[in-house]
Design an enzyme around this catalytic site. Sequence first.
Site, PDB file in Angstrom:
ATOM      1  N   GLU A 170       1.629  -9.848 -54.356  1.00  0.00           N
ATOM      2  CA  GLU A 170       0.916  -9.356 -55.535  1.00  0.00           C
ATOM      3  C   GLU A 170       1.119 -10.360 -56.661  1.00  0.00           C
ATOM      4  OE1 GLU A 170      -1.663  -6.702 -56.874  1.00  0.00           O
ATOM      5  OE2 GLU A 170      -0.337  -5.741 -55.415  1.00  0.00           O
TER       6      GLU A 170
ATOM      7  N   ASN B   4      -7.220   0.204 -49.157  1.00  0.00           N
ATOM      8  CA  ASN B   4      -5.773   0.129 -48.960  1.00  0.00           C
ATOM      9  C   ASN B   4      -5.105   1.497 -48.997  1.00  0.00           C
ATOM     10  OD1 ASN B   4      -3.710  -1.708 -48.331  1.00  0.00           O
ATOM     11  ND2 ASN B   4      -2.930  -1.682 -50.436  1.00  0.00           N
ATOM     12  N   ARG B   5      -5.891   2.547 -48.938  1.00  0.00           N
ATOM     13  CA  ARG B   5      -5.375   3.909 -48.795  1.00  0.00           C
ATOM     14  C   ARG B   5      -6.101   4.613 -47.646  1.00  0.00           C
ATOM     15  NH1 ARG B   5      -3.161   1.291 -52.063  1.00  0.00           N
ATOM     16  NH2 ARG B   5      -2.297   1.891 -54.094  1.00  0.00           N
TER      17      ARG B   5
ATOM     18  N   ARG C  50     -13.746  -2.965 -56.604  1.00  0.00           N
ATOM     19  CA  ARG C  50     -12.504  -2.711 -55.879  1.00  0.00           C
ATOM     20  C   ARG C  50     -12.810  -2.126 -54.512  1.00  0.00           C
ATOM     21  NH1 ARG C  50      -7.007  -2.123 -56.971  1.00  0.00           N
ATOM     22  NH2 ARG C  50      -5.896  -0.424 -55.942  1.00  0.00           N
TER      23      ARG C  50
ATOM     24  N   GLU D 284     -10.499  -8.546 -56.245  1.00  0.00           N
ATOM     25  CA  GLU D 284      -9.303  -9.370 -56.363  1.00  0.00           C
ATOM     26  C   GLU D 284      -9.602 -10.710 -55.684  1.00  0.00           C
ATOM     27  OE1 GLU D 284      -5.991  -7.073 -54.933  1.00  0.00           O
ATOM     28  OE2 GLU D 284      -6.329  -5.471 -56.395  1.00  0.00           O
TER      29      GLU D 284
ATOM     30  N   TYR E  84      -5.325   1.211 -61.870  1.00  0.00           N
ATOM     31  CA  TYR E  84      -4.540   2.439 -61.772  1.00  0.00           C
ATOM     32  C   TYR E  84      -4.949   3.495 -62.791  1.00  0.00           C
ATOM     33  CZ  TYR E  84      -1.266   0.218 -58.517  1.00  0.00           C
ATOM     34  OH  TYR E  84      -0.689  -0.394 -57.426  1.00  0.00           O
TER      35      TYR E  84
ATOM     36  N   HIS F 112      -2.959  -9.803 -52.724  1.00  0.00           N
ATOM     37  CA  HIS F 112      -3.513  -8.993 -53.814  1.00  0.00           C
ATOM     38  C   HIS F 112      -3.288  -9.691 -55.143  1.00  0.00           C
ATOM     39  CE1 HIS F 112      -4.272  -5.112 -51.677  1.00  0.00           C
ATOM     40  NE2 HIS F 112      -3.405  -5.641 -50.838  1.00  0.00           N
TER      41      HIS F 112
END
Length: 293
Positions: A164, A63-64, A56, A17, A275, A106
């Site tokens: 975002e 981010n998790r 990514r 990103e 996703y 993001h």
Amino acid sequence: MNKINRVAIVGGTHGNEFTGVYLLKLFEQNLNLVKRPSFETLTLLGNPEAFKESRRYIHKDLNRSFFSQDLQNSILTGYEAMRAKVIEKMLGPKGKSQVDVIVDLHSTTSNMGLSILLGELHPFTLQLAAYLTSINPEVKVCYTPLEQESNLLRSLCDFGFAIEVGPVAQAVLNAELFQKTEELVYAVLDYLERRNQGIIENINSPLTLYRFGGVIDFPRNEHGEIKAMIHPQLQFQDYQPLHPGDPIFLTFDGQAIAYTGTSTVYPIFINEAAYYEKGIAMCLTEKQQLKNS
């Protein structure tokens, strides 16, 4: 909330990103752009190794990776697990953060425009969101209630939120959205400065909020393979109403699949590229109006 002393701007939490990454580079070359008299502004590249590879992440979505038990688990040794521990030392720890506000930048392949993602409905962040929507009607505000504990990077701080922006292809820069994101960051910093100076006016108009209500996956066959695509009528229609019976997917042989919900919803992150691996074709939200107090 007391005076704001330190603000962290994070970019490249996801390495592909580029908007946030190159904004950080701009800010670091000219610190006066993000410097404000009453507080310190820090900049942080979230996932430098993934950025180098235009990916990514390397091993796991950074981010998790911010559950407390994971941060304290010495057995977890993947790149993002280790990077999360480094970031927590710089910005955290949770509950006693070294920064007052985290702005996590993001971008998305979905048509999200300029979106603010909140995890808490705190008066401070709601007032900030209301201010941003009042000066720029393009800004949308999404609310995803956090679980008892969140694994998102911005959860290191009580007043963390994400910006975002999209649609932007992965590992690509879009000049128009880059500039709009830059302007939005400056607006956030200016608001925080004015708040410290005690010269913020209350926004009396209602705040439109898109409240997360769940996700929908693509239709799949017995092998777990996708067997339909986002319907052309729904593609790029983020934040637009989706009514029961409206087409939502299109099979490869041209058959429309309708939305079977019982009420009108407002999909976001429609057909987000990142996703697919998470089994998410879109997120569904409810549109609400909040009165500002």
